[in-house]
Design a protein around this motif. Sequence first.
Motif, mmCIF file in Angstrom:
data_model
loop_
_atom_site.group_PDB
_atom_site.id
_atom_site.type_symbol
_atom_site.label_atom_id
_atom_site.label_comp_id
_atom_site.label_asym_id
_atom_site.label_seq_id
_atom_site.Cartn_x
_atom_site.Cartn_y
_atom_site.Cartn_z
ATOM 1 N N ASN A 137 -3.906 5.639 5.494
ATOM 2 C CA ASN A 137 -3.539 5.907 4.092
ATOM 3 C C ASN A 137 -2.841 4.697 3.456
ATOM 4 O O ASN A 137 -1.896 4.841 2.684
ATOM 5 N N PHE A 138 -3.348 3.513 3.784
ATOM 6 C CA PHE A 138 -2.673 2.282 3.357
ATOM 7 C C PHE A 138 -2.452 2.225 1.836
ATOM 8 O O PHE A 138 -1.333 1.964 1.377
ATOM 9 N N ASN A 139 -3.521 2.461 1.067
ATOM 10 C CA ASN A 139 -3.396 2.298 -0.396
ATOM 11 C C ASN A 139 -2.290 3.191 -0.963
ATOM 12 O O ASN A 139 -1.469 2.751 -1.770
ATOM 13 N N GLU A 140 -2.296 4.426 -0.507
ATOM 14 C CA GLU A 140 -1.295 5.395 -0.977
ATOM 15 C C GLU A 140 0.129 4.926 -0.617
ATOM 16 O O GLU A 140 1.031 4.908 -1.448
ATOM 17 N N ARG A 141 0.298 4.485 0.614
ATOM 18 C CA ARG A 141 1.610 4.035 1.100
ATOM 19 C C ARG A 141 2.050 2.771 0.360
ATOM 20 O O ARG A 141 3.205 2.602 0.003
ATOM 21 N N TYR A 142 1.070 1.904 0.116
ATOM 22 C CA TYR A 142 1.356 0.626 -0.535
ATOM 23 C C TYR A 142 1.878 0.866 -1.953
ATOM 24 O O TYR A 142 2.934 0.355 -2.338
ATOM 25 N N PHE A 143 1.162 1.717 -2.704
ATOM 26 C CA PHE A 143 1.599 1.953 -4.086
ATOM 27 C C PHE A 143 2.875 2.796 -4.123
ATOM 28 O O PHE A 143 3.699 2.627 -5.023
ATOM 29 N N ALA A 144 3.062 3.669 -3.136
ATOM 30 C CA ALA A 144 4.320 4.435 -3.078
ATOM 31 C C ALA A 144 5.488 3.477 -2.830
ATOM 32 O O ALA A 144 6.574 3.613 -3.428
ATOM 33 N N TYR A 145 5.258 2.483 -1.995
ATOM 34 C CA TYR A 145 6.309 1.495 -1.726
ATOM 35 C C TYR A 145 6.622 0.699 -2.998
ATOM 36 O O TYR A 145 7.782 0.514 -3.366
ATOM 37 N N LEU A 146 5.563 0.265 -3.694
ATOM 38 C CA LEU A 146 5.782 -0.488 -4.929
ATOM 39 C C LEU A 146 6.561 0.369 -5.937
ATOM 40 O O LEU A 146 7.470 -0.110 -6.617
ATOM 41 N N LYS A 147 6.217 1.646 -5.989
ATOM 42 C CA LYS A 147 6.910 2.561 -6.904
ATOM 43 C C LYS A 147 8.392 2.647 -6.524
ATOM 44 O O LYS A 147 9.271 2.595 -7.383
ATOM 45 N N SER A 148 8.646 2.736 -5.226
ATOM 46 C CA SER A 148 10.037 2.877 -4.778
ATOM 47 C C SER A 148 10.850 1.633 -5.110
ATOM 48 O O SER A 148 12.072 1.682 -5.205
ATOM 49 N N ARG A 149 10.170 0.492 -5.312
ATOM 50 C CA ARG A 149 10.857 -0.748 -5.679
ATOM 51 C C ARG A 149 10.901 -0.939 -7.197
ATOM 52 O O ARG A 149 11.288 -1.998 -7.678
ATOM 53 N N GLY A 150 10.424 0.076 -7.943
ATOM 54 C CA GLY A 150 10.439 -0.009 -9.408
ATOM 55 C C GLY A 150 9.407 -0.988 -9.947
ATOM 56 O O GLY A 150 9.533 -1.517 -11.063
ATOM 57 N N SER A 151 8.363 -1.256 -9.153
ATOM 58 C CA SER A 151 7.378 -2.262 -9.525
ATOM 59 C C SER A 151 6.545 -1.830 -10.732
ATOM 60 O O SER A 151 6.175 -0.673 -10.872
ATOM 61 N N VAL B 120 -11.938 -9.457 3.874
ATOM 62 C CA VAL B 120 -11.374 -8.105 3.809
ATOM 63 C C VAL B 120 -12.395 -7.050 4.271
ATOM 64 O O VAL B 120 -12.019 -5.928 4.576
ATOM 65 N N ALA B 121 -13.677 -7.454 4.329
ATOM 66 C CA ALA B 121 -14.709 -6.498 4.774
ATOM 67 C C ALA B 121 -14.941 -6.551 6.283
ATOM 68 O O ALA B 121 -15.721 -5.758 6.806
ATOM 69 N N THR B 122 -14.292 -7.459 6.988
ATOM 70 C CA THR B 122 -14.528 -7.540 8.441
ATOM 71 C C THR B 122 -13.867 -6.332 9.124
ATOM 72 O O THR B 122 -12.829 -5.839 8.658
ATOM 73 N N PRO B 123 -14.454 -5.858 10.248
ATOM 74 C CA PRO B 123 -13.892 -4.676 10.901
ATOM 75 C C PRO B 123 -12.443 -4.882 11.337
ATOM 76 O O PRO B 123 -11.614 -3.973 11.197
ATOM 77 N N GLU B 124 -12.100 -6.082 11.834
ATOM 78 C CA GLU B 124 -10.723 -6.265 12.318
ATOM 79 C C GLU B 124 -9.711 -6.182 11.180
ATOM 80 O O GLU B 124 -8.598 -5.705 11.367
ATOM 81 N N VAL B 125 -10.120 -6.624 9.990
ATOM 82 C CA VAL B 125 -9.189 -6.543 8.855
ATOM 83 C C VAL B 125 -9.117 -5.090 8.361
ATOM 84 O O VAL B 125 -8.029 -4.541 8.160
ATOM 85 N N LYS B 126 -10.271 -4.441 8.231
ATOM 86 C CA LYS B 126 -10.271 -3.038 7.764
ATOM 87 C C LYS B 126 -9.472 -2.147 8.720
ATOM 88 O O LYS B 126 -8.686 -1.310 8.298
ATOM 89 N N ASN B 127 -9.673 -2.363 10.016
ATOM 90 C CA ASN B 127 -9.018 -1.498 11.000
ATOM 91 C C ASN B 127 -7.557 -1.874 11.254
ATOM 92 O O ASN B 127 -6.862 -1.190 12.004
ATOM 93 N N SER B 128 -7.103 -2.950 10.629
ATOM 94 C CA SER B 128 -5.711 -3.364 10.847
ATOM 95 C C SER B 128 -4.754 -2.604 9.931
ATOM 96 O O SER B 128 -3.543 -2.758 10.030
ATOM 97 N N MET B 129 -5.340 -1.781 9.047
ATOM 98 C CA MET B 129 -4.479 -1.056 8.095
ATOM 99 C C MET B 129 -4.361 0.407 8.487
ATOM 100 O O MET B 129 -5.326 0.981 9.009
ATOM 101 N N ILE B 130 -3.204 0.988 8.204
ATOM 102 C CA ILE B 130 -3.047 2.418 8.473
ATOM 103 C C ILE B 130 -4.038 3.186 7.587
ATOM 104 O O ILE B 130 -4.407 2.704 6.509
#
Length: 225
Positions: free
Chosen positions: A207-221, A195-205
């Motif tokens: 604001n990934f964390n924010e979007r990810y948890f917003a998505y989980l919230k929208s699914r009632g997670s 997860v620390a490699t540049p290709e993995v870090k740069n593969s995410m948008i």
Amino acid sequence: MNKLPYFELVSFDICPYVQRSVITLLHKKIEHKITFIDLEQTPEWFDQMSPLGKVPLLLVRDTPESEPTVLFESAIINEYIDEISPPRLVSEDPLTRARERAWVEVSSELLGSLYGVQIAQTAAERDEALREVWDLFPAIEKGVSGGKFFSPQGFSLVDTAFAPGFVRMLLLPGVDQAPEWKKFPKTHAWAKALVATPEVKNSMIPNFNERYFAYLKSRGSIWAK
Ligand SMILES: N[C@@H](CCC(=O)N[C@@H](CS)C(=O)NCC(=O)O)C(=O)O
């Protein structure tokens, strides 16, 4: 490298399967365009193009304006990208290569089980889904090299396939520090290095964390409560 086709990757911004292909494209430094769609409201062109209604799609064109050939299924997209852009991210040896493909299948199992964890609505559902996840780890621990990458030969398509699952596991509060990791030290070291490699870090948008948890919230997670 010969001149490559024009690549357009059709994406949903937090999709782990799309992320596999982005990682491969970035690792290979291949120029590509990403088109994001909303999976809740898919555009008609996507419905026409996607045989399974899923992302990723890789649209492959000879010229920027030509009709694309549509590739689907992340593992197949990755194999294609790898084949046309040496050096290869799979073994030369057919038997080892077949085993690598089998490990990509294991990573898909992991993503399937993780999906259950992520959208769990209750603690009981979460724990049950997490058990499924951890049940995969003894086998993974036996398979992994003990180094930074799955294979002792270095970064491979097995790494691109597993990385999105590890990104999400290390983001979920409590799972990142779970005592289970101690039983699987090689896998833990691999996951953290990956997860620390540049290709993995740069593969995410960005604001990934924010979007990810917003998505989980929208699914009632339960993770977003
Ligand atoms: N086996 C597929 C799985 C892709 C997949 O499940 N993508 C999800 C988004 S992360 C999707 O498009 N879901 C839409 C749907 O199932 O209707 C692959 O590896 O490409």
